[in-house]
Design an enzyme around this catalytic site. Structure first.
Site, PDB file in Angstrom:
ATOM      1  N   CYS A 250       0.943  -1.248   0.028  1.00  0.00           N
ATOM      2  CA  CYS A 250      -0.164  -0.084  -0.035  1.00  0.00           C
ATOM      3  C   CYS A 250       0.781   1.193   0.056  1.00  0.00           C
ATOM      4  O   CYS A 250       1.731   1.427  -0.834  1.00  0.00           O
ATOM      5  CB  CYS A 250      -1.094  -0.046   1.008  1.00  0.00           C
TER       6      CYS A 250
ATOM      7  N   HIS B  35      -4.200  -4.445  -0.454  1.00  0.00           N
ATOM      8  CA  HIS B  35      -3.843  -4.987   1.003  1.00  0.00           C
ATOM      9  C   HIS B  35      -3.904  -6.601   0.707  1.00  0.00           C
ATOM     10  O   HIS B  35      -5.170  -7.207   0.793  1.00  0.00           O
ATOM     11  CB  HIS B  35      -4.883  -4.333   1.912  1.00  0.00           C
TER      12      HIS B  35
ATOM     13  N   GLU C 194      -3.108  -8.646   3.099  1.00  0.00           N
ATOM     14  CA  GLU C 194      -3.816  -9.243   4.285  1.00  0.00           C
ATOM     15  C   GLU C 194      -5.226  -9.048   4.431  1.00  0.00           C
ATOM     16  O   GLU C 194      -5.677  -9.621   5.383  1.00  0.00           O
ATOM     17  CB  GLU C 194      -2.808  -8.452   5.430  1.00  0.00           C
TER      18      GLU C 194
END
EC number: 4.3.2.10
Length: 198
Positions: free
Chosen positions: A77, A169, A171
């Protein structure tokens, strides 16, 4: 050991949990020796480009981040955006690993670019929907491995040698995001680069 650079901005705990879920040992650190001795380095980031560069410079981390040649260095990011030469967000110089600039997203759609969007790439792992949250983007270039369409082409994954940038992202992108993160931890997507003209 994977070193996740903790410079005061970013979702470091979420990234650490994702890396540990994939079976790796991961530490949060801003210590030069731990970063230098790690097998992989991750530079996460959420927030303002100028604040992030100030925090990195105050901790004396710019030199170690930009001088690594023997292991993957992954920016996530804002961390990816910090790899670039300059950002319009604060009119400030970045780490200058990738040529080009970070510019505001110019799209007929609402900005920030928020939510799920699909990746476009030649790499079979990079054809999934992933989760984005950002108002600025890198310029398209020959280093783009995957991009997304949001009224304009937005680089989603870039790679130059051992430096890998991920704009979304991983995750927060489910199993597909974790698979992409795992491939980045293993060295990335260099052999499957897709050009910006595709």
């Amino acid at each position: 050991m994977i070193a996740i650079i903790d410079y005061g901005l970013g979702n470091v705990k979420n990234v650490q949990r994702a890396v540990q879920y994939l079976g790796y040992d991961a530490i949060l650190t801003d210590k030069y020796n731990e970063i230098a001795n790690a097998d992989v380095v991750i530079l996460p980031g959420v927030g303002h480009f100028k604040d992030a560069m100030q925090a990195i410079n105050e901790r004396g981390l710019a030199n170690i981040i930009t001088s690594i040649t023997d292991k993957p260095v992954i920016g996530i990011c804002l961390g990816m955006q910090l790899f670039y030469r300059w950002s319009a967000e604060g009119d400030v110089e970045g780490l200058n690993i990738f040529p080009g600039n970070i510019i505001p997203i110019q799209s007929p759609y609402p900005v920030p670019h928020l939510g799920w969007n699909n990746l476009i790439s030649k790499h079979p792992l990079l054809l999934h929907d992933v989760y984005f949250v950002h108002a600025y983007q890198a310029e398209m270039s020959q280093h783009v491995v995957a991009y997304t369409e949001y009224g304009t082409k937005i680089p989603a994954i870039v790679q130059y040698q051992n430096y890998i940038g991920i704009q979304f992202h991983p995750e927060k992108s489910g199993d597909d995001g974790l698979a992409i993160l795992n491939q980045a931890l293993k060295g990335g997507f260099q052999d499957d680069q897709t050009m910006a003209s595709n």
